[in-house]
Design a protein around this motif. Structure first.
Motif, PDB file in Angstrom:
ATOM      1  N   UNK A  97      -9.594  45.818  -0.240  1.00  0.00           N
ATOM      2  CA  UNK A  97      -9.043  45.595   1.243  1.00  0.00           C
ATOM      3  C   UNK A  97      -9.716  44.573   1.893  1.00  0.00           C
ATOM      4  N   UNK A  98     -10.468  43.872   1.469  1.00  0.00           N
ATOM      5  CA  UNK A  98     -11.507  42.876   1.917  1.00  0.00           C
ATOM      6  C   UNK A  98     -12.664  42.531   1.137  1.00  0.00           C
ATOM      7  N   UNK A  99     -13.112  41.229   1.438  1.00  0.00           N
ATOM      8  CA  UNK A  99     -14.361  40.643   1.031  1.00  0.00           C
ATOM      9  C   UNK A  99     -15.340  39.898   1.819  1.00  0.00           C
ATOM     10  N   UNK A 100     -16.433  39.935   1.843  1.00  0.00           N
ATOM     11  CA  UNK A 100     -17.250  39.176   2.866  1.00  0.00           C
ATOM     12  C   UNK A 100     -18.172  38.688   1.821  1.00  0.00           C
ATOM     13  N   UNK A 101     -19.183  37.739   2.552  1.00  0.00           N
ATOM     14  CA  UNK A 101     -20.155  37.201   1.830  1.00  0.00           C
ATOM     15  C   UNK A 101     -21.637  38.010   2.278  1.00  0.00           C
ATOM     16  N   UNK A 102     -22.355  38.439   1.255  1.00  0.00           N
ATOM     17  CA  UNK A 102     -23.480  39.078   1.608  1.00  0.00           C
ATOM     18  C   UNK A 102     -24.529  38.354   2.560  1.00  0.00           C
ATOM     19  N   UNK A 133     -10.647  25.815  -9.094  1.00  0.00           N
ATOM     20  CA  UNK A 133     -11.498  27.035  -9.571  1.00  0.00           C
ATOM     21  C   UNK A 133     -12.430  27.736  -8.371  1.00  0.00           C
ATOM     22  N   UNK A 134     -11.837  27.167  -7.089  1.00  0.00           N
ATOM     23  CA  UNK A 134     -12.648  27.675  -5.706  1.00  0.00           C
ATOM     24  C   UNK A 134     -11.626  28.218  -4.983  1.00  0.00           C
ATOM     25  N   UNK A 135     -12.080  29.187  -4.142  1.00  0.00           N
ATOM     26  CA  UNK A 135     -11.126  30.098  -3.225  1.00  0.00           C
ATOM     27  C   UNK A 135     -12.178  30.385  -2.024  1.00  0.00           C
ATOM     28  N   UNK A 136     -11.403  30.137  -0.744  1.00  0.00           N
ATOM     29  CA  UNK A 136     -11.951  30.312   0.472  1.00  0.00           C
ATOM     30  C   UNK A 136     -12.330  32.006   0.637  1.00  0.00           C
ATOM     31  N   UNK A 137     -13.412  32.260   1.088  1.00  0.00           N
ATOM     32  CA  UNK A 137     -13.930  33.887   1.504  1.00  0.00           C
ATOM     33  C   UNK A 137     -14.070  34.097   2.974  1.00  0.00           C
ATOM     34  N   UNK A 138     -14.562  32.862   3.640  1.00  0.00           N
ATOM     35  CA  UNK A 138     -14.338  32.987   5.117  1.00  0.00           C
ATOM     36  C   UNK A 138     -13.940  31.521   5.643  1.00  0.00           C
ATOM     37  N   UNK A 144      -3.119  33.440   0.809  1.00  0.00           N
ATOM     38  CA  UNK A 144      -2.353  34.714   0.725  1.00  0.00           C
ATOM     39  C   UNK A 144      -2.914  35.857   0.512  1.00  0.00           C
ATOM     40  N   UNK A 145      -3.826  35.671  -0.660  1.00  0.00           N
ATOM     41  CA  UNK A 145      -4.730  36.883  -1.239  1.00  0.00           C
ATOM     42  C   UNK A 145      -5.408  37.506   0.285  1.00  0.00           C
ATOM     43  N   UNK A 146      -5.994  36.546   0.909  1.00  0.00           N
ATOM     44  CA  UNK A 146      -6.736  37.109   2.040  1.00  0.00           C
ATOM     45  C   UNK A 146      -5.939  37.942   3.071  1.00  0.00           C
ATOM     46  N   UNK A 147      -4.590  37.334   2.947  1.00  0.00           N
ATOM     47  CA  UNK A 147      -3.779  37.861   4.206  1.00  0.00           C
ATOM     48  C   UNK A 147      -3.173  39.259   3.671  1.00  0.00           C
ATOM     49  N   UNK A 148      -3.235  39.315   2.381  1.00  0.00           N
ATOM     50  CA  UNK A 148      -2.829  40.648   1.699  1.00  0.00           C
ATOM     51  C   UNK A 148      -3.938  41.784   1.872  1.00  0.00           C
ATOM     52  N   UNK A 149      -5.056  41.304   1.818  1.00  0.00           N
ATOM     53  CA  UNK A 149      -6.144  41.962   1.701  1.00  0.00           C
ATOM     54  C   UNK A 149      -6.222  42.544   3.393  1.00  0.00           C
TER      55      UNK A 149
END
Length: 443
Positions: free
Chosen positions: A212-217, A153-158, A6-11
């Motif tokens: 508004x979004x996050x990504x792995x470096x 304590x883990x969350x998906x980023x991609x 949900x946090x990814x959808x919101x971003x």
């Protein structure tokens, strides 16, 4: 798991709102530097998967109108270590970039390294109810993926669909509209420590901004440094940063594996400071101006004056460049050997092409490409980020690969699972081998 999405959808929604205003800020939180770019988007920008376009075609769709960098404070190993210091650094670069662009931005899209990333390969399959693949079918097949049991304590980023299959037709990038009876998907899932994400969100909010979004470096650096053929046929991008070194494996224009080694350029600097008994600032200048990993006959005769680097007359002394390289080389070999171990775990031997691209500030060490080729056992080249409109020459070097790649991810992101309808069910299971087996069967 659906709640984590949900946090990814919101971003994603906030990103769309920012792009509608035709300007957005890009933020790179690194251990050595914090950088910010402000993008002005072209009206003709359309939403389509990044993997379907040549990187050169991005030129003209957006323009950099503001750039600022500052020394990183409060960040260690790519993670926020001091909230107040990091907030001060973020405010500094964002305000400076806004002054340069003469605009104000409310939304930022950020990338970060570290955070103990973990890659998983998951697979799902479902029957097509209407005989034609629709958006709803893609959401259902993603919902059928055998998701890994997440550590607390883990969350998906991609969460990227790597390969679709309709009946016997494999290697499909976008199956929507195709006719068939069964739809399958192989997906790459990258998770990070949830605490790192929460600290990043809190830091951005304290700066009166919206994330508004996050990504792995590691992913962003691969987008910026790999050419189209390398992303298609398979290649590894290694971003040698200050606090950690990130690697990402690409195939068919998708990232299929990522990992991080908690060693980087700062470790080289610390070794120099301790080995030569100089200050950290002096060690950094020695590494930047005279550092390398390959000793030649001339290095025994080239003297480096430490007195001019901050010593008093009483402490005046000189060393040869060979002595400096002798301090740097063992640590760099250790970093490359650890990266080699991570590459082997990621299934690099399954790729048809085994090209390795080095980028990041640490890649500027003289002779590193030859040392890396010997240790990694693959063809190695030095990578620079692609040119984008309005980017100053000072920000066009390898140290800026991640933030340049983040601009590409921002403007034309790849489809991820949260872009489709929320998955209904998730089955237990774990195996990165799903993606590896698919690579072996199809290449």
């Amino acid at each position: 798991m659906p709640g984590l999405y949900q946090s990814q959808r919101l971003m994603r929604q906030k990103r769309k709102a920012a792009l509608q205003r035709r300007r957005v800020a890009i933020l790179d939180l690194g251990t050595t530097k914090v950088a910010c770019m402000i993008l002005q988007l072209a009206p003709e920008l359309k939403s389509e998967p990044i993997g379907t376009r040549d990187a050169n075609s991005f030129f003209g769709l957006f323009r950099v109108i503001g750039v600022s960098t500052t020394r990183s404070r409060g960040i260690r190993f790519g993670e926020i270590d001091s909230m107040q210091e990091t907030e001060r650094a973020v405010r500094t670069v964002v305000q400076a970039a806004q002054r340069m662009a003469s605009v104000r931005v409310d939304h930022v899209i950020a990338c970060f390294s570290g955070a103990s990333p973990r890659s998983y390969g998951v697979h799902g399959s479902t029957e097509l109810r209407g005989g034609v693949v629709t958006e709803l079918d893609i959401g259902r097949v993603i919902g059928e993926c055998e998701m890994p049991e997440q550590d607390e304590g883990r969350e998906p980023v991609h969460a990227m669909p790597v390969n679709f299959q309709v009946d016997e037709r494999r290697d499909l990038v976008d199956p929507r509209g195709l006719i068939g009876s069964q739809l399958s998907v192989d997906m790459h899932l990258l998770t990070v420590k949830k605490q790192v994400m929460e600290n990043l969100l809190n830091c951005v909010r304290r700066c009166d901004l919206e994330l508004a979004g996050v990504a792995s470096a590691a992913y962003a650096s691969g987008l910026a440094s790999l050419v189209e053929d390398e992303r298609e046929l398979g290649a590894v991008c290694i971003d040698l940063g200050g606090g950690c070194s990130s690697l990402s494996i690409f195939l068919r224009n998708h990232m299929v594996f990522s990992d991080t080694v908690r060693m980087g350029g700062d470790h080289l600097t610390m070794d120099i400071a301790k080995g030569l008994n100089v200050s950290f600032g002096t060690a950094e200048r020695l590494k930047t101006l005279h550092g390398g990993v390959t000793i030649t006959g001339a290095d025994d005769r080239e003297l480096i004056d430490l007195g001019s680097a901050g010593h008093t007359d009483r402490d005046f002394r000189r060393i040869t460049r060979a002595e400096l390289i002798g301090v740097i080389k063992p640590r760099m070999e250790e970093i490359l050997e650890e990266i080699r171990n991570r590459m082997e775990a990621g299934g690099l031997h399954q790729l048809p092409s085994r090209r390795v691209v080095l980028t990041g500030g640490g890649s500027l060490l003289h002779g590193l490409d030859r040392l890396a080729s010997r240790i990694l056992g693959h063809q190695v080249r030095l990578g620079r980020p692609i040119r984008i409109a309005g980017l100053p020459q000072a920000a066009a070097g390898p140290a800026f690969s991640s933030i340049v790649g983040l601009t590409l991810h921002t403007v034309l992101p790849q489809d991820e699972c949260w872009d489709f309808r929320s998955p209904d069910t998730f089955l237990d299971g774990v195996s990165f081998g799903r993606v590896v087996r698919w690579l072996r069967e199809n290449w």
